[in-house]
Scaffold this active site. Sequence first.
Site, short mmCIF file in Angstrom:
data_model
loop_
_atom_site.label_atom_id
_atom_site.label_comp_id
_atom_site.label_asym_id
_atom_site.label_seq_id
_atom_site.Cartn_x
_atom_site.Cartn_y
_atom_site.Cartn_z
CG ASN A 9 -1.68 1.25 1.44
OD1 ASN A 9 -1.79 2.06 0.51
ND2 ASN A 9 -2.23 1.45 2.63
CE LYS A 11 -0.13 3.47 4.74
NZ LYS A 11 -0.15 3.65 6.18
CG HIS A 89 -5.93 2.32 5.16
ND1 HIS A 89 -5.50 3.29 6.04
CD2 HIS A 89 -4.91 1.43 5.05
CE1 HIS A 89 -4.28 2.99 6.44
NE2 HIS A 89 -3.89 1.87 5.86
CD GLU A 91 -2.99 5.86 6.59
OE1 GLU A 91 -3.00 5.85 5.34
OE2 GLU A 91 -2.05 5.37 7.26
CD GLU A 161 -3.73 -2.15 7.42
OE1 GLU A 161 -2.64 -2.46 6.93
OE2 GLU A 161 -4.29 -1.07 7.17
N GLY A 167 2.12 2.57 10.73
CA GLY A 167 3.07 3.65 10.55
C GLY A 167 3.79 4.06 11.82
CB SER A 205 4.77 -1.50 12.24
OG SER A 205 4.40 -0.14 12.42
P1 PGA Z 1 2.58 0.49 7.69
O1 PGA Z 1 1.14 0.71 7.03
O2 PGA Z 1 3.11 -0.82 7.16
O3 PGA Z 1 3.39 1.66 7.23
O4 PGA Z 1 2.38 0.46 9.16
C1 PGA Z 1 0.26 -0.36 6.85
C2 PGA Z 1 -1.02 0.16 6.21
O5 PGA Z 1 -1.43 1.28 6.55
O6 PGA Z 1 -1.63 -0.51 5.37
#
Ligand code: PGA
Length: 249
Positions: A9, A11, A89, A91, A161, A167, A205
């Site tokens: 992903n 982003k 997601h 976010e 998640e 993140g 992460s």
């Molecule tokens: P990350 O993000 O691996 O940077 O923690 C995962 C995601 O948001 O899908």
Amino acid sequence: MAKKLVVGNWKLNGSLAANGALLGACGALAGVDMAVCVPFPYLADTALRLNGMALGAQSVSEFQSGAYTGEVSAEMLADLGCQFVIVGHSERRALFGEDDAIVGSKAAAALRAGLTPIICVGESLGEREAGQAMEVVGRQLAAVLKAVGAQGLKQSVVAYEPVWAIGTGRAASTDEAQEVHAGIRRWIAEQGIPSDKVRLLYGGSVKPDNAQPLFAMPDIDGGLIGGASLSAQDFMAICRAAADADKSH
Ligand code: PGA
């Protein structure tokens, strides 16, 4: 269970030049399914550089066509060669007002166009500390089930998640992740859906150094990878860990 699935992903990152370099160093591996979910403007160019990986988008409109300025439909994504789309997601839930009902509509739109939605669920830190992780995840899944039905959920991928792990560099421990994955698997089975058919990804992460133990967990069928998917070396190392985990089962 099918092969493990690892999805990048990206982003809101990338440029034609940077994507070319990244994709040039990535490609399908035996023993694992791989996909990259890229920003809308780069879908068409990425489609030419997949090296055997699958293509996905990071969001989709719940609407099919019409006066919805700025929206991108599932049919358009399918037209460009997408197989997957991420919906719900955290976010998008937190920053763009996507509630459970909207996430359900988006999953339904994806399925109607023949895409596989990657349905993201997960609790906040406060919810985890209050012991509500599974309750939150169950509520999020129930909204999707209401919109797509058992048949639709069976055709979807679910990504657990935990919001506090995204993140932050603080992944869920293997036990924390496995516990919720097993709970999700049970929840799906309780809806009368053959739960071993639904791939459950862990995201938050995931890095080369924690991928192997996570993928060794019985109910973790792959990963949704944010930050580490922007490094070809890290993404490929994570995909190799998934392929190896599959071999040892
Ligand atoms: P990350 O993000 O691996 O940077 O923690 C995962 C995601 O948001 O899908």
